[in-house]
Design a protein around this motif. Structure first.
Motif, PDB file in Angstrom:
ATOM      1  N   GLU A 300       0.837  -1.170   0.030  1.00 29.66           N
ATOM      2  CA  GLU A 300       0.193  -0.045  -0.146  1.00 29.66           C
ATOM      3  C   GLU A 300       0.781   1.177   0.094  1.00 29.66           C
ATOM      4  N   ARG A 301       2.116   1.250   0.366  1.00 26.09           N
ATOM      5  CA  ARG A 301       2.800   2.269   0.117  1.00 26.09           C
ATOM      6  C   ARG A 301       3.417   2.857  -1.273  1.00 26.09           C
ATOM      7  N   PHE A 302       3.063   1.904  -2.098  1.00 31.09           N
ATOM      8  CA  PHE A 302       3.591   2.043  -3.579  1.00 31.09           C
ATOM      9  C   PHE A 302       2.274   2.058  -4.416  1.00 31.09           C
ATOM     10  N   GLU A 303       2.457   2.658  -5.838  1.00 31.08           N
ATOM     11  CA  GLU A 303       1.448   2.839  -6.532  1.00 31.08           C
ATOM     12  C   GLU A 303       2.151   2.435  -8.059  1.00 31.08           C
ATOM     13  N   ILE A 304       1.196   1.652  -8.686  1.00 33.67           N
ATOM     14  CA  ILE A 304       1.659   1.953 -10.316  1.00 33.67           C
ATOM     15  C   ILE A 304       1.336   3.111 -11.107  1.00 33.67           C
ATOM     16  N   VAL A 305       2.174   3.580 -11.675  1.00 28.59           N
ATOM     17  CA  VAL A 305       1.753   4.927 -12.446  1.00 28.59           C
ATOM     18  C   VAL A 305       1.086   4.631 -13.731  1.00 28.59           C
ATOM     19  N   VAL A 306       1.880   3.857 -14.272  1.00 31.01           N
ATOM     20  CA  VAL A 306       1.313   3.484 -15.781  1.00 31.01           C
ATOM     21  C   VAL A 306       1.302   1.902 -15.845  1.00 31.01           C
ATOM     22  N   PRO A 307       0.237   1.646 -16.361  1.00 32.78           N
ATOM     23  CA  PRO A 307       0.085  -0.048 -16.447  1.00 32.78           C
ATOM     24  C   PRO A 307       1.311  -0.605 -17.389  1.00 32.78           C
ATOM     25  N   ALA A 311       7.893  -5.631 -20.910  1.00 29.59           N
ATOM     26  CA  ALA A 311       8.385  -5.991 -19.525  1.00 29.59           C
ATOM     27  C   ALA A 311       9.135  -4.747 -18.867  1.00 29.59           C
ATOM     28  N   LEU A 312       8.278  -3.294 -19.116  1.00 32.47           N
ATOM     29  CA  LEU A 312       8.611  -2.473 -18.129  1.00 32.47           C
ATOM     30  C   LEU A 312       7.612  -1.985 -17.464  1.00 32.47           C
ATOM     31  N   VAL A 313       7.782  -1.660 -15.946  1.00 33.30           N
ATOM     32  CA  VAL A 313       6.895  -1.246 -15.090  1.00 33.30           C
ATOM     33  C   VAL A 313       7.378   0.143 -14.607  1.00 33.30           C
ATOM     34  N   CYS A 314       6.485   0.996 -14.433  1.00 35.77           N
ATOM     35  CA  CYS A 314       6.623   2.363 -13.753  1.00 35.77           C
ATOM     36  C   CYS A 314       5.843   2.379 -12.613  1.00 35.77           C
ATOM     37  N   PHE A 315       6.478   2.756 -11.590  1.00 34.28           N
ATOM     38  CA  PHE A 315       5.957   2.765 -10.338  1.00 34.28           C
ATOM     39  C   PHE A 315       6.484   3.868  -9.276  1.00 34.28           C
ATOM     40  N   ARG A 316       6.040   4.316  -8.375  1.00 34.95           N
ATOM     41  CA  ARG A 316       6.666   5.125  -7.291  1.00 34.95           C
ATOM     42  C   ARG A 316       6.012   4.771  -5.883  1.00 34.95           C
ATOM     43  N   SER A 343      16.492   2.942 -13.233  1.00 30.18           N
ATOM     44  CA  SER A 343      16.206   4.262 -13.821  1.00 30.18           C
ATOM     45  C   SER A 343      15.019   4.921 -13.681  1.00 30.18           C
ATOM     46  N   HIS A 344      14.888   6.211 -14.047  1.00 30.24           N
ATOM     47  CA  HIS A 344      13.713   6.983 -13.909  1.00 30.24           C
ATOM     48  C   HIS A 344      13.127   7.770 -14.873  1.00 30.24           C
ATOM     49  N   ALA A 345      12.042   8.303 -15.013  1.00 29.32           N
ATOM     50  CA  ALA A 345      11.668   9.164 -15.971  1.00 29.32           C
ATOM     51  C   ALA A 345      10.441   9.965 -15.395  1.00 29.32           C
ATOM     52  N   VAL A 346      10.216  11.168 -16.145  1.00 27.93           N
ATOM     53  CA  VAL A 346       9.241  11.965 -15.561  1.00 27.93           C
ATOM     54  C   VAL A 346       8.069  12.049 -16.655  1.00 27.93           C
ATOM     55  N   LEU A 347       6.933  11.585 -16.151  1.00 25.37           N
ATOM     56  CA  LEU A 347       5.627  11.417 -17.181  1.00 25.37           C
ATOM     57  C   LEU A 347       4.726  12.699 -16.462  1.00 25.37           C
ATOM     58  N   SER A 348       4.441  13.494 -17.364  1.00 26.32           N
ATOM     59  CA  SER A 348       3.512  14.704 -17.169  1.00 26.32           C
ATOM     60  C   SER A 348       3.715  15.433 -15.749  1.00 26.32           C
ATOM     61  N   GLY A 349       5.063  15.190 -15.481  1.00 27.62           N
ATOM     62  CA  GLY A 349       5.369  16.101 -14.240  1.00 27.62           C
ATOM     63  C   GLY A 349       5.613  15.010 -13.020  1.00 27.62           C
ATOM     64  N   ILE A 350       5.187  13.795 -13.360  1.00 22.83           N
ATOM     65  CA  ILE A 350       5.500  12.631 -12.338  1.00 22.83           C
ATOM     66  C   ILE A 350       6.827  12.250 -12.375  1.00 22.83           C
ATOM     67  N   TYR A 351       7.543  11.954 -11.397  1.00 16.41           N
ATOM     68  CA  TYR A 351       8.461  11.361 -11.138  1.00 16.41           C
ATOM     69  C   TYR A 351       8.361   9.737 -10.960  1.00 16.41           C
ATOM     70  N   VAL A 352       8.786   8.919 -11.772  1.00 14.83           N
ATOM     71  CA  VAL A 352       8.535   7.406 -11.870  1.00 14.83           C
ATOM     72  C   VAL A 352       9.789   6.755 -12.028  1.00 14.83           C
ATOM     73  N   ILE A 353       9.837   5.605 -11.112  1.00 17.43           N
ATOM     74  CA  ILE A 353      10.720   4.562 -11.022  1.00 17.43           C
ATOM     75  C   ILE A 353      10.480   3.540 -12.312  1.00 17.43           C
TER      76      ILE A 353
END
Length: 383
Positions: A300-307, A311-316, A343-353
């Motif tokens: 519950e501390r984490f969330e999937i940002v993009v489905p 084989a790539l998962v973006c979460f934070r 590594s990380h990315a920024v999607l619509s201003g959101i930092y994702v792992i």
């Protein structure tokens, strides 16, 4: 080891017929695995070449598109009118390539994407951008569509974008550097639907296809356009084979004159593993990514940002105002452990792992160990 040992420098056919012929063969093999139309294959009316990277391939196809357009416009003085289109998720290498071939940076259009479209490029927004440029006296030149963007694994709608490109008679290139490898699996091949509308397509076996760096496949419908733009014909290289036009001189399909025997390593990978095992590798990585995504969803501390895509998962870590830089610290903590690299990315201003699974020897216990490491580091930071 074999490539280095043979030390073949197959810049034209006569310098090493075996290197050239093998490259033509493995490019057709790879193209047939992806079910590319015959218009991209040597066994059809097109052809392929192995580059070191997508950047090299991008420079070459942009140069071919540029020269074709300038010939139609009547001269090089029109180069400042040419415009290149891509989404804001397109790999930055295409901006670099456009600059290298003389396209003004102000003429590179990055079309905004969003969560609502899964970060794929909207054909409607593309059309609006093209029509605005035409009204301003500019000339649309080139569109790059992506299958598996670097930040989120997004897939652009190839068929719809292809129709827009055809309507305005502009060059469509498909960058399938990452996810193109997955399209050898029948259940993923639909991502390439519409590829017949493209002028060129590239994918990198060195990303997800068990092939060592450097190896980028580029297929093109009209090889003559590439050769016309990149060919050199000094007296010292003239020979009867080249004069006959019955052979391929790969020096005219790339930036440099010299080249390595890249075809040998792709040949070894295909012969060693075979299509069934290569598909197993892709599916295994996707299954591990699904498992990782499920583990993230259970905490519950984490969330999937993009489905998950491929084989790539973006979460934070779920955001809290007082801890807005926590995800950046988490990535630093994981990487400084020396046990994993994320590594990380920024999607619509959101930092994702980004958790990207795709290397040769990754197994499920590695994924489980990674998640345990992430949880431990997150707990330390939260405390």
């Amino acid at each position: 080891m074999l490539c280095s040992g043979f030390n073949v420098v197959g810049f034209n056919w006569i310098s090493s017929p075996a290197a050239t012929e093998l490259e033509s063969i493995v490019l057709d093999w790879m193209g047939k695995m992806l079910k590319l139309p015959s218009s991209f294959l040597f066994s059809g009316t097109g052809g392929g070449v192995l580059h070191g990277s997508t950047c090299e391939a991008a420079v070459c196809v942009l140069a071919a598109a540029r020269d074709k357009a300038l010939k139609e416009l009547g001269g090089w003085e029109n180069i400042t009118k040419l415009v290149v289109y891509a989404s804001d998720q397109t790999h930055f290498t295409f901006q670099k390539a456009a600059k290298l071939v003389g396209i003004p940076p102000s003429n590179f259009r990055l079309i905004e994407t969003s969560f609502s479209t899964g970060f794929s490029l909207s054909p409607e927004n593309l059309r609006f951008a093209i029509e605005d440029d035409i009204k301003s006296g500019l000339v649309p030149l080139f569109l790059c569509a992506t299958i598996g963007t670097t930040p989120s694994g997004a897939v652009d709608p190839i068929a719809e974008l292809g129709k827009v490109a055809m309507e305005f008679k502009r060059w469509l290139h498909i960058d399938a550097a990452y996810a193109g490898s997955g399209c050898i699996c029948p259940e993923l091949r639909h991502y390439l639907d519409g590829v017949e509308l493209a002028n060129s397509i590239s994918m990198n076996p060195h990303k997800w296809f068990l092939t060592n760096m450097d190896c980028c496949c580029l297929w093109i419908k009209e090889p003559k356009l590439l050769v016309d733009s990149l060919s050199t014909d000094p007296e010292i290289l003239r020979n009867n084979a080249s004069k006959s036009k019955a052979v391929v001189d790969y020096k005219d399909w790339q930036i440099a004159l010299s080249r390595r025997f890249r075809a040998l390593k792709l040949w070894v990978v295909i012969r060693r593993h075979g299509l069934a095992n290569l598909m197993y590798h892709i599916r295994s990585d996707i299954a591990m990514a699904k498992r990782f995504e499920a583990l993230v969803g259970e905490d519950e501390r984490f969330e999937i940002v993009v489905p998950r895509k491929f084989a790539l998962v973006c979460f934070r870590l779920k955001p809290k105002v007082e801890e807005e830089d926590l995800n950046c610290k988490l990535v630093e903590a994981i990487n400084s452990s020396g046990r994993a690299f994320m590594s990380h990315a920024v999607l619509s201003g959101i930092y994702v792992i980004r958790c990207a699974i795709g290397t040769t020897l990754t197994q499920q216990h590695h994924v489980d160990a990674l998640w345990k490491l992430i949880q431990d580091k997150a707990q330390s930071l939260l405390m």
